[in-house]
Each structure stands twice: as C-alpha cells, then as structure tokens.
Design a protein around this motif. Structure first.
Motif, PDB file in Angstrom:
ATOM      1  N   ALA A  48       0.805  -1.327   0.003  1.00 56.05           N
ATOM      2  CA  ALA A  48       0.051   0.135   0.093  1.00 56.05           C
ATOM      3  C   ALA A  48       0.922   1.356  -0.090  1.00 56.05           C
ATOM      4  O   ALA A  48       0.165   2.349  -0.307  1.00 56.05           O
ATOM      5  N   GLY A  49       2.076   1.222   0.384  1.00 61.93           N
ATOM      6  CA  GLY A  49       2.969   2.357   0.469  1.00 61.93           C
ATOM      7  C   GLY A  49       3.330   2.627   1.802  1.00 61.93           C
ATOM      8  O   GLY A  49       3.902   3.864   2.032  1.00 61.93           O
ATOM      9  N   LYS A  50       2.993   1.666   2.781  1.00 61.92           N
ATOM     10  CA  LYS A  50       3.465   1.972   4.133  1.00 61.92           C
ATOM     11  C   LYS A  50       5.012   2.388   4.338  1.00 61.92           C
ATOM     12  O   LYS A  50       5.427   3.283   4.972  1.00 61.92           O
ATOM     13  N   GLU A 100      -4.586   4.766   8.165  1.00 59.08           N
ATOM     14  CA  GLU A 100      -4.930   3.480   7.053  1.00 59.08           C
ATOM     15  C   GLU A 100      -4.601   4.019   5.647  1.00 59.08           C
ATOM     16  O   GLU A 100      -5.363   5.187   5.026  1.00 59.08           O
ATOM     17  N   LEU A 101      -3.807   3.456   4.833  1.00 58.29           N
ATOM     18  CA  LEU A 101      -3.757   3.943   3.348  1.00 58.29           C
ATOM     19  C   LEU A 101      -4.460   2.747   2.752  1.00 58.29           C
ATOM     20  O   LEU A 101      -4.299   1.312   2.699  1.00 58.29           O
ATOM     21  N   LYS A 102      -5.494   3.321   2.356  1.00 56.06           N
ATOM     22  CA  LYS A 102      -6.641   2.631   1.560  1.00 56.06           C
ATOM     23  C   LYS A 102      -6.118   2.137  -0.032  1.00 56.06           C
ATOM     24  O   LYS A 102      -6.298   3.143  -0.716  1.00 56.06           O
ATOM     25  N   VAL A 103      -5.966   1.121  -0.188  1.00 56.03           N
ATOM     26  CA  VAL A 103      -5.708   0.605  -1.893  1.00 56.03           C
ATOM     27  C   VAL A 103      -6.548  -0.525  -2.316  1.00 56.03           C
ATOM     28  O   VAL A 103      -6.553  -1.598  -1.694  1.00 56.03           O
ATOM     29  N   LYS A 158      -7.578   7.135  11.075  1.00 55.13           N
ATOM     30  CA  LYS A 158      -7.878   8.178  10.018  1.00 55.13           C
ATOM     31  C   LYS A 158      -7.474   7.535   8.475  1.00 55.13           C
ATOM     32  O   LYS A 158      -6.612   6.793   8.505  1.00 55.13           O
ATOM     33  N   THR A 159      -8.286   7.680   7.630  1.00 54.71           N
ATOM     34  CA  THR A 159      -8.060   6.988   6.348  1.00 54.71           C
ATOM     35  C   THR A 159      -7.502   7.792   5.322  1.00 54.71           C
ATOM     36  O   THR A 159      -8.186   8.952   5.071  1.00 54.71           O
ATOM     37  N   VAL A 160      -6.650   7.508   4.435  1.00 53.75           N
ATOM     38  CA  VAL A 160      -5.936   8.173   3.509  1.00 53.75           C
ATOM     39  C   VAL A 160      -6.223   7.453   2.216  1.00 53.75           C
ATOM     40  O   VAL A 160      -5.955   6.200   2.138  1.00 53.75           O
ATOM     41  N   ASP A 161      -6.566   8.109   1.116  1.00 53.82           N
ATOM     42  CA  ASP A 161      -6.557   7.365  -0.275  1.00 53.82           C
ATOM     43  C   ASP A 161      -4.916   7.117  -0.723  1.00 53.82           C
ATOM     44  O   ASP A 161      -4.105   8.120  -1.197  1.00 53.82           O
ATOM     45  N   GLY A 162      -4.527   5.965  -0.719  1.00 59.21           N
ATOM     46  CA  GLY A 162      -3.135   5.518  -0.894  1.00 59.21           C
ATOM     47  C   GLY A 162      -3.064   5.054  -2.461  1.00 59.21           C
ATOM     48  O   GLY A 162      -2.091   4.782  -2.863  1.00 59.21           O
ATOM     49  N   MET A 163      -4.176   5.456  -3.122  1.00 54.04           N
ATOM     50  CA  MET A 163      -4.034   4.932  -4.584  1.00 54.04           C
ATOM     51  C   MET A 163      -3.656   6.304  -5.364  1.00 54.04           C
ATOM     52  O   MET A 163      -3.067   6.288  -6.344  1.00 54.04           O
TER      53      MET A 163
END
Ligand code: AMP
Length: 192
Positions: free
Chosen positions: A11-13, A112-115, A168-173
């Motif tokens: 996801a890019g963590k 949270e990186l959401k992908v 907290k959620t972030v758009d990982g795309m």
C-alpha cells in the motif's frame, strides 16, 4: 508522537514511513525490515522466520512483539516512532497498547492507506516488469496469499482502532506526493 501506518501489503506504508522519518524526525519501526535484516545476517531469528516470510505467512506474535519492544527501548524512540507493518493482529495491537502504557505512552494516530486489491496486484506486476531487485515474497502468487492473510488477521484492526477513535483513512492510490500531503494534513491536525 506514536503513529501506526496501516494498510495491505504494497500500500506504500514503507515509502510513507521513510518520508515521515525525514519530515517528522521519527524513527521507522518496520518489523518486515527487522526480520529481513535477521535473515540477511543469518541469525537464529532469521533462520526461524525465513520460510514463513517466503510463503507470505505471519511470523508468531511473540516474535514480533519482542523485537518491537527491544527496538522501541532504544534512545531514538524517546519522542515516539512510526510503526510500519506492526501491529498485524489483534493480540499484537493489544501488546503494543500495553507496552506503550507501561512506558507512559500511547498510540496517537493510526493512518490507514486504502488501496484496492487490483491496484496492489498491478503494482507488483509493474515492479516485476521493471526488473528491479525483488523481495522473495514480491510475486503475484505470494501477494494473493498475503492479501488473504491481511483480510483475515489484520483488517480487524480497523475496527479495533476505530473503536479507540484513532483511525484516519487516506487514499493510498493517489500519487506518492499526494498521499504524503494528505498524511501531513492529518498529522498537522493532531494535538501535540
Ligand atoms: P512487510 O515488509 O511488512 O510486508 O512484511 C514482510 C513479511 O514479514 C510478512 O509477510 C510477514 O511474514 C512478516 N511480518 C512483518 N511484520 C509482521 C508482523 N507484525 N506480524 C507477523 N509477521 C510479520
């Protein structure tokens, strides 16, 4: 500040944690990196975890909890850390809360990186096509297994941390710089 970077494999963590080490002067505590270093060095820990990691299985909770606690007690973590790839199970999250509480600390934020799965898969395929040095678990087949493990064991942490009001959620795309900017925005809103 103690920050958990959370998300599925790829996801890019790691990328965002490294950026945070620069921008926030917090060390990156990546259990994956620590375990790979142990494998590289041929230590008993490395020998014990290599086969599990190659298959995309989780290593035992006690193992990662122990290495995280040892690492967290080093002096560079006195102002906190970015946890990357840890915790990955509910028992790990509980152990982390306990470890921090014993030291008079706490998790301040979980990002949270959401992908989407399809994007994760296309990223692995792109890395293979680019022909760089790949990790032994960086194949479409192992990714599929690591995703299964993620949904079964790790995704429940979303509710765990949401329940604590820390998620907290972030758009990982989005492009890397956009993700970095979104994370900065979230962090700037967190009380010191
Ligand atoms: P990562 O570099 O975070 O993708 O981790 C690579 C591999 O290391 C995982 O697929 C697991 O086999 C192992 N690993 C890393 N962190 C953990 C953890 N917190 N709990 C269990 N296994 C882990």
């Amino acid at each position: 500040m103690n920050l958990v970077l959370f998300g599925p494999p790829g996801a890019g963590k790691g990328t965002q944690s490294k950026i945070l080490t620069q921008t926030r002067s917090l060390p990156q505590l990546s259990t994956g990196d620590m375990l790979r270093a142990a494998i590289e060095a041929g230590t008993p820990l490395g020998l014990a975890v290599k086969a599990l990691m190659d298959r995309g299985e989780l290593v035992p909770d006690e193992t990662v909890i122990r290495i995280i606690a040892e690492r967290y007690d080093q002096s560079d973590c006195k102002n906190g850390a970015v946890f990357d790839g840890f915790p990955r199970t509910i028992p790990q999250a509980e152990a982390l809360d306990e470890m921090l509480a014993e030291r008079g600390r706490k998790i301040d934020l979980v990002l949270e990186l959401k992908v989407d799965d399809a994007v994760l898969l296309s990223r692995v395929e792109a890395r293979i096509k680019a022909g760089g040095i790949l990790r032994s678990d960086d194949t479409p087949e192992t990714l599929a297994h690591r995703l299964k493990v993620y949904y079964k064991n790790t995704a429940p942490l979303i509710d765990y941390y949401r329940g604590q009001g820390k998620l907290k959620t972030v758009d990982g795309m989005a492009p890397v710089e956009t993700v970095t900017a979104q994370i900065a925005q979230v962090l700037d809103g967190v009380p010191a």
